[in-house]
Design a protein around this motif. Structure first.
Motif, PDB file in Angstrom:
ATOM      1  N   GLY A 189     -64.724  -8.047 -12.649  1.00 39.89           N
ATOM      2  CA  GLY A 189     -64.692  -6.787 -11.991  1.00 39.89           C
ATOM      3  C   GLY A 189     -63.966  -5.942 -12.901  1.00 39.89           C
ATOM      4  O   GLY A 189     -63.124  -6.436 -13.710  1.00 39.89           O
ATOM      5  N   VAL A 190     -64.429  -4.636 -12.950  1.00 37.16           N
ATOM      6  CA  VAL A 190     -63.743  -3.720 -13.899  1.00 37.16           C
ATOM      7  C   VAL A 190     -63.556  -2.237 -13.037  1.00 37.16           C
ATOM      8  O   VAL A 190     -63.961  -2.209 -12.067  1.00 37.16           O
ATOM      9  CB  VAL A 190     -64.830  -3.067 -14.970  1.00 37.16           C
ATOM     10  CG1 VAL A 190     -65.141  -4.058 -16.059  1.00 37.16           C
ATOM     11  CG2 VAL A 190     -66.189  -2.686 -14.217  1.00 37.16           C
ATOM     12  N   PRO A 191     -62.545  -1.523 -13.638  1.00 36.42           N
ATOM     13  CA  PRO A 191     -61.783  -1.491 -14.483  1.00 36.42           C
ATOM     14  C   PRO A 191     -60.782  -2.755 -14.638  1.00 36.42           C
ATOM     15  O   PRO A 191     -60.237  -3.222 -13.572  1.00 36.42           O
ATOM     16  CB  PRO A 191     -61.092  -0.261 -14.864  1.00 36.42           C
ATOM     17  CG  PRO A 191     -60.781   0.021 -13.350  1.00 36.42           C
ATOM     18  CD  PRO A 191     -61.980  -0.444 -12.509  1.00 36.42           C
ATOM     19  N   PHE A 192     -60.558  -3.084 -15.868  1.00 38.67           N
ATOM     20  CA  PHE A 192     -59.541  -4.441 -16.043  1.00 38.67           C
ATOM     21  C   PHE A 192     -58.777  -3.819 -17.491  1.00 38.67           C
ATOM     22  O   PHE A 192     -59.508  -3.797 -18.586  1.00 38.67           O
ATOM     23  CB  PHE A 192     -60.171  -5.582 -16.280  1.00 38.67           C
ATOM     24  CG  PHE A 192     -59.458  -7.072 -16.282  1.00 38.67           C
ATOM     25  CD1 PHE A 192     -59.198  -7.375 -15.121  1.00 38.67           C
ATOM     26  CD2 PHE A 192     -58.958  -7.360 -17.481  1.00 38.67           C
ATOM     27  CE1 PHE A 192     -58.583  -8.742 -15.040  1.00 38.67           C
ATOM     28  CE2 PHE A 192     -58.224  -8.324 -17.276  1.00 38.67           C
ATOM     29  CZ  PHE A 192     -57.814  -9.227 -16.265  1.00 38.67           C
ATOM     30  N   PHE A 193     -57.550  -3.891 -17.204  1.00 34.89           N
ATOM     31  CA  PHE A 193     -56.657  -3.637 -18.655  1.00 34.89           C
ATOM     32  C   PHE A 193     -55.836  -4.752 -18.962  1.00 34.89           C
ATOM     33  O   PHE A 193     -55.338  -5.502 -18.074  1.00 34.89           O
ATOM     34  CB  PHE A 193     -55.532  -2.529 -17.840  1.00 34.89           C
ATOM     35  CG  PHE A 193     -56.287  -1.507 -17.556  1.00 34.89           C
ATOM     36  CD1 PHE A 193     -56.786  -0.484 -18.267  1.00 34.89           C
ATOM     37  CD2 PHE A 193     -56.768  -1.469 -16.103  1.00 34.89           C
ATOM     38  CE1 PHE A 193     -57.475   0.814 -17.662  1.00 34.89           C
ATOM     39  CE2 PHE A 193     -57.570  -0.150 -15.578  1.00 34.89           C
ATOM     40  CZ  PHE A 193     -57.690   0.851 -16.421  1.00 34.89           C
ATOM     41  N   ILE A 194     -55.815  -5.198 -20.263  1.00 32.38           N
ATOM     42  CA  ILE A 194     -54.884  -6.270 -20.992  1.00 32.38           C
ATOM     43  C   ILE A 194     -54.071  -5.479 -21.977  1.00 32.38           C
ATOM     44  O   ILE A 194     -54.290  -4.848 -22.769  1.00 32.38           O
ATOM     45  CB  ILE A 194     -55.936  -7.157 -21.652  1.00 32.38           C
ATOM     46  CG1 ILE A 194     -57.174  -7.732 -20.931  1.00 32.38           C
ATOM     47  CG2 ILE A 194     -55.037  -8.095 -22.281  1.00 32.38           C
ATOM     48  CD1 ILE A 194     -58.170  -8.370 -21.616  1.00 32.38           C
ATOM     49  N   ILE A 195     -52.729  -5.519 -21.506  1.00 33.79           N
ATOM     50  CA  ILE A 195     -51.601  -4.712 -22.163  1.00 33.79           C
ATOM     51  C   ILE A 195     -50.851  -5.780 -22.989  1.00 33.79           C
ATOM     52  O   ILE A 195     -50.401  -7.055 -22.538  1.00 33.79           O
ATOM     53  CB  ILE A 195     -50.815  -4.149 -21.131  1.00 33.79           C
ATOM     54  CG1 ILE A 195     -51.306  -3.325 -20.067  1.00 33.79           C
ATOM     55  CG2 ILE A 195     -49.678  -3.458 -21.943  1.00 33.79           C
ATOM     56  CD1 ILE A 195     -50.430  -2.954 -18.962  1.00 33.79           C
ATOM     57  N   GLN A 196     -50.575  -5.324 -24.032  1.00 33.80           N
ATOM     58  CA  GLN A 196     -50.188  -6.153 -25.416  1.00 33.80           C
ATOM     59  C   GLN A 196     -50.423  -7.675 -25.443  1.00 33.80           C
ATOM     60  O   GLN A 196     -49.875  -8.576 -25.654  1.00 33.80           O
ATOM     61  CB  GLN A 196     -48.627  -6.228 -25.092  1.00 33.80           C
ATOM     62  CG  GLN A 196     -47.969  -4.994 -25.089  1.00 33.80           C
ATOM     63  CD  GLN A 196     -47.804  -4.469 -26.440  1.00 33.80           C
ATOM     64  OE1 GLN A 196     -48.857  -3.826 -27.383  1.00 33.80           O
ATOM     65  NE2 GLN A 196     -46.522  -4.167 -27.098  1.00 33.80           N
ATOM     66  N   ARG A 197     -51.852  -7.696 -25.010  1.00 34.70           N
ATOM     67  CA  ARG A 197     -52.364  -9.217 -25.235  1.00 34.70           C
ATOM     68  C   ARG A 197     -51.879 -10.362 -24.279  1.00 34.70           C
ATOM     69  O   ARG A 197     -52.187 -11.431 -24.263  1.00 34.70           O
ATOM     70  CB  ARG A 197     -52.504  -9.702 -26.531  1.00 34.70           C
ATOM     71  CG  ARG A 197     -53.110  -8.895 -27.678  1.00 34.70           C
ATOM     72  CD  ARG A 197     -54.685  -8.418 -27.390  1.00 34.70           C
ATOM     73  NE  ARG A 197     -55.202  -7.868 -28.670  1.00 34.70           N
ATOM     74  CZ  ARG A 197     -55.372  -6.604 -28.769  1.00 34.70           C
ATOM     75  NH1 ARG A 197     -54.715  -5.897 -27.793  1.00 34.70           N
ATOM     76  NH2 ARG A 197     -55.794  -6.248 -29.953  1.00 34.70           N
ATOM     77  N   ARG A 198     -51.075  -9.898 -23.072  1.00 32.05           N
ATOM     78  CA  ARG A 198     -50.608 -10.682 -22.600  1.00 32.05           C
ATOM     79  C   ARG A 198     -50.276 -10.281 -21.006  1.00 32.05           C
ATOM     80  O   ARG A 198     -50.000 -11.358 -20.250  1.00 32.05           O
ATOM     81  CB  ARG A 198     -49.057 -11.162 -23.210  1.00 32.05           C
ATOM     82  CG  ARG A 198     -48.038 -10.004 -23.231  1.00 32.05           C
ATOM     83  CD  ARG A 198     -46.879 -10.300 -24.046  1.00 32.05           C
ATOM     84  NE  ARG A 198     -45.829  -9.533 -24.147  1.00 32.05           N
ATOM     85  CZ  ARG A 198     -44.862  -9.090 -23.319  1.00 32.05           C
ATOM     86  NH1 ARG A 198     -44.737  -9.738 -22.063  1.00 32.05           N
ATOM     87  NH2 ARG A 198     -43.956  -8.254 -23.314  1.00 32.05           N
ATOM     88  N   LEU A 199     -50.405  -9.073 -20.623  1.00 29.54           N
ATOM     89  CA  LEU A 199     -50.223  -8.780 -19.126  1.00 29.54           C
ATOM     90  C   LEU A 199     -51.615  -8.098 -18.813  1.00 29.54           C
ATOM     91  O   LEU A 199     -52.026  -7.191 -19.336  1.00 29.54           O
ATOM     92  CB  LEU A 199     -49.290  -7.809 -18.958  1.00 29.54           C
ATOM     93  CG  LEU A 199     -48.589  -7.712 -17.692  1.00 29.54           C
ATOM     94  CD1 LEU A 199     -47.035  -7.423 -17.425  1.00 29.54           C
ATOM     95  CD2 LEU A 199     -49.413  -6.314 -16.840  1.00 29.54           C
ATOM     96  N   ALA A 200     -52.142  -8.516 -17.717  1.00 34.04           N
ATOM     97  CA  ALA A 200     -53.575  -8.002 -17.177  1.00 34.04           C
ATOM     98  C   ALA A 200     -53.226  -7.209 -15.957  1.00 34.04           C
ATOM     99  O   ALA A 200     -52.643  -7.638 -15.010  1.00 34.04           O
ATOM    100  CB  ALA A 200     -54.640  -9.125 -16.855  1.00 34.04           C
TER     101      ALA A 200
END
Length: 222
Positions: A189-200
């Motif tokens: 599902g969206v929106p979906f955010f991936i921060i610093q490649r390690r926290l969603a």
């Protein structure tokens, strides 16, 4: 010392909560930079298809929604909730102007092209915003090559180059591959955010929640 923060944003351009989430993220970035002025953000847009079976030329917008939500009353209620959430972040939806629910492959390809050929972050941000505005506020068919080319020109691109690109299959395998990779990550599902490649972060969370997640991701691992 500059602190670089990468955020991957998974979204679809026919998703109203993605439009809202984009603006909430911008507010979150502002909150983080108030506390950490040295923070610099790199945003990367990743494609998602809410309805992969959308016909190439799109489909009637209202009929699609009524079939999805179970009738006009349910649609009106859902749209009113979205409109209220939009106003809170300065987004005024105009659902009455939307005639076509487009297939967003070409629009995603346009964003992919801008990112892959090195357009400046400000130009990419303007392009994404304009695509959302085109669909949700102006009722433009953002599945149409000519419409997309006009939008791209507003963001600093060349019309002839964009039309030639969109009328070819260039970028299509790459976009479809990215959609597959996003699905492989478990994004449903969206929106979906991936921060610093390690926290969603899933969903159009508030700016405060988003800012807290960003600051958590800024901490060294371990």
């Amino acid at each position: 010392m500059t602190m670089n923060i990468a955020i991957d944003i998974v979204s679809d351009l026919v998703c109203p909560w993605c439009f809202i989430g984009k603006h909430r993220l911008a507010s979150a970035v502002g909150l983080v930079q108030e506390k950490f002025p040295e923070a610099r953000f790199q945003l990367n847009w990743l494609p998602y298809f809410l309805n992969p079976d959308t016909p190439p030329k799109g489909e009637p917008y209202r009929a699609f929604l009524e079939a999805k939500f179970g009738g006009a009353k349910q649609v009106n209620k859902a749209l009113a909730e979205v409109a209220e959430a939009g106003r809170e972040v300065g987004v005024e939806f105009d659902f009455e102007r939307i005639v076509t629910r487009p297939n967003t492959l070409r629009a995603h390809r346009l964003i992919y092209r801008a990112q892959s050929i090195g357009h400046r972050p400000g130009e990419i941000a303007a392009l994404v915003e304009r695509l959302f505005v085109g669909h949700f506020q102006r009722g433009e068919d953002i599945g149409d090559s000519a419409t997309l080319a006009e939008i791209a020109v507003e963001s600093g691109d060349r019309k002839g180059d964009v039309i030639a690109y969109l009328e070819s299959f260039e970028g299509t395998p790459q976009v479809q591959s990215l959609v597959g990779k996003v699905g492989g990550l478990g994004v449903s599902g969206v929106p979906f955010f991936i921060i610093q490649r390690r926290l969603a972060v899933s969903g159009a969370q508030t700016a405060v929640v988003m800012a807290a997640a960003i600051m958590q991701a800024m901490k060294p691992p371990g």
